[in-house]
Enzyme design. Sequence first.
Site, PDB file in Angstrom:
ATOM      1  N   ASP A  21      37.858  41.575  35.286  1.00 57.13           N
ATOM      2  CA  ASP A  21      37.712  42.919  35.868  1.00 57.13           C
ATOM      3  C   ASP A  21      36.637  43.649  35.079  1.00 57.13           C
ATOM      4  O   ASP A  21      36.915  44.210  34.008  1.00 57.13           O
ATOM      5  CB  ASP A  21      39.029  43.702  35.776  1.00 57.13           C
ATOM      6  CG  ASP A  21      40.138  43.111  36.623  1.00 57.13           C
ATOM      7  OD1 ASP A  21      40.036  43.196  37.853  1.00 57.13           O
ATOM      8  OD2 ASP A  21      41.105  42.574  36.043  1.00 57.13           O
ATOM      9  N   ARG A  72      36.269  45.201  30.804  1.00 54.34           N
ATOM     10  CA  ARG A  72      36.858  44.367  29.738  1.00 54.34           C
ATOM     11  C   ARG A  72      35.858  44.101  28.616  1.00 54.34           C
ATOM     12  O   ARG A  72      36.227  44.076  27.450  1.00 54.34           O
ATOM     13  CB  ARG A  72      37.363  43.041  30.322  1.00 54.34           C
ATOM     14  CG  ARG A  72      38.280  43.172  31.527  1.00 54.34           C
ATOM     15  CD  ARG A  72      39.485  44.044  31.292  1.00 54.34           C
ATOM     16  NE  ARG A  72      40.342  44.048  32.482  1.00 54.34           N
ATOM     17  CZ  ARG A  72      41.249  44.985  32.744  1.00 54.34           C
ATOM     18  NH1 ARG A  72      41.423  45.990  31.900  1.00 54.34           N
ATOM     19  NH2 ARG A  72      41.981  44.914  33.835  1.00 54.34           N
ATOM     20  N   LYS A 110      39.033  44.612  46.568  1.00 52.64           N
ATOM     21  CA  LYS A 110      40.392  45.008  46.186  1.00 52.64           C
ATOM     22  C   LYS A 110      40.587  46.504  46.476  1.00 52.64           C
ATOM     23  O   LYS A 110      39.607  47.248  46.522  1.00 52.64           O
ATOM     24  CB  LYS A 110      40.667  44.676  44.716  1.00 52.64           C
ATOM     25  CG  LYS A 110      39.773  45.408  43.702  1.00 52.64           C
ATOM     26  CD  LYS A 110      40.037  44.905  42.289  1.00 52.64           C
ATOM     27  CE  LYS A 110      39.262  45.708  41.275  1.00 52.64           C
ATOM     28  NZ  LYS A 110      39.387  45.204  39.897  1.00 52.64           N
ATOM     29  N   HIS A 148      51.255  49.189  38.051  1.00 50.73           N
ATOM     30  CA  HIS A 148      51.609  48.529  36.795  1.00 50.73           C
ATOM     31  C   HIS A 148      53.035  48.886  36.375  1.00 50.73           C
ATOM     32  O   HIS A 148      53.687  48.121  35.666  1.00 50.73           O
ATOM     33  CB  HIS A 148      50.637  48.940  35.683  1.00 50.73           C
ATOM     34  CG  HIS A 148      49.248  48.424  35.871  1.00 50.73           C
ATOM     35  ND1 HIS A 148      48.316  49.089  36.616  1.00 50.73           N
ATOM     36  CD2 HIS A 148      48.651  47.297  35.422  1.00 50.73           C
ATOM     37  CE1 HIS A 148      47.178  48.406  36.613  1.00 50.73           C
ATOM     38  NE2 HIS A 148      47.360  47.316  35.897  1.00 50.73           N
ATOM     39  N   ASP A 187      47.621  40.692  43.513  1.00 50.27           N
ATOM     40  CA  ASP A 187      47.441  41.400  42.251  1.00 50.27           C
ATOM     41  C   ASP A 187      48.422  40.769  41.261  1.00 50.27           C
ATOM     42  O   ASP A 187      49.245  39.912  41.627  1.00 50.27           O
ATOM     43  CB  ASP A 187      47.672  42.892  42.456  1.00 50.27           C
ATOM     44  CG  ASP A 187      46.966  43.759  41.407  1.00 50.27           C
ATOM     45  OD1 ASP A 187      46.518  43.227  40.367  1.00 50.27           O
ATOM     46  OD2 ASP A 187      46.857  44.984  41.627  1.00 50.27           O
TER      47      ASP A 187
END
Length: 338
Positions: free
Chosen positions: A66, A74, A172, A185, A255
Amino acid sequence: MSESRAVIFGCAGPELSPAEAAFFADTRPWGFILFGRNIVSLNQVAELTNSLRESIGRPDAPVLIDQEGGRVQRFKPPLVPQYPSGADLGALYNANPEAGLRATWIMSRLHAFDLYPLGINVDCLPVLDVPSPGGHEVIGSRAYGITPDVVSVLGAAACEGLKAGGLLPVIKHIPGHGRAGADTHHELPHVDASRSELSGRDFVPFKALAGEAMAMSAHVVFTDIDPANPATTSRRVVDEVIRGEIGFDGLLMSDDVSMNALSGDFATRASAIFAGGCDVTLHCNGDRAEMDAVVSVTPTLSGESLRRANAVMAAFKAPDKSDEAALRDEFEGLMAAS
């Protein structure tokens, strides 16, 4: 390829342990994904991606990351520049459409300059979600704009920039995360908008980019379509909306299976993902016990899923001959002008 299992795994740290290498050799994941914990230096990452591919005997296996820019990046300075967010690109586009399109293409091309030499060949970009009032900030500035038209055109430019650099994009979070009122999350959001509202706004960018090779699902319940299951595990959403109305026929990956929007143990979660119609499940954190549970119910790629995975592998192209230094200078000028 026919031997690969329908899963993408992460690993625990910056080096592949002998136990991890043996596990991957035995379970044969289709691909891998990297996170900040896996990144120390550029040479180290190149060695890691090589080790991951060696473990499964596939030198061209997809290695994902990502790397969006903004708060989801990242690789960070000093290894690579800090790139603008999707919202920054959208603001430039609103002021000067030509400059905004060019900057969006260049930024993706620069991501490819950063990633391709390290053995990373898939970037989970662009974010095609269209934020709506009341939507959680988990998308927020990651989005290119608040209208589907802006998101569509800038998302397309981002895809083209990655492909010009030898990478493939992942659109996405299909069929749209912008209305979700919670961070997946941590919890499962429910979106109560009507299907016609969703069709006229949220689904639009995904329809525009339905020809891309890969997409990542949304852990979001759309109550007017399937009140019981998030899109990731909903056969109705996958068949009627993603494959049907949107017309996406590429590889559909979930995901992250370890996100708390999903419920049950890891075997239950992965089983539901496959039952819902995803081609590949994604497990990111490198936890061996969780991976053991996921792989216990993960099939080898076959049928339509194998066809789509093969289409992904056939879609990789060599990078173009762009001048990196010239593009970096041009990008700085475009963003400074904004």
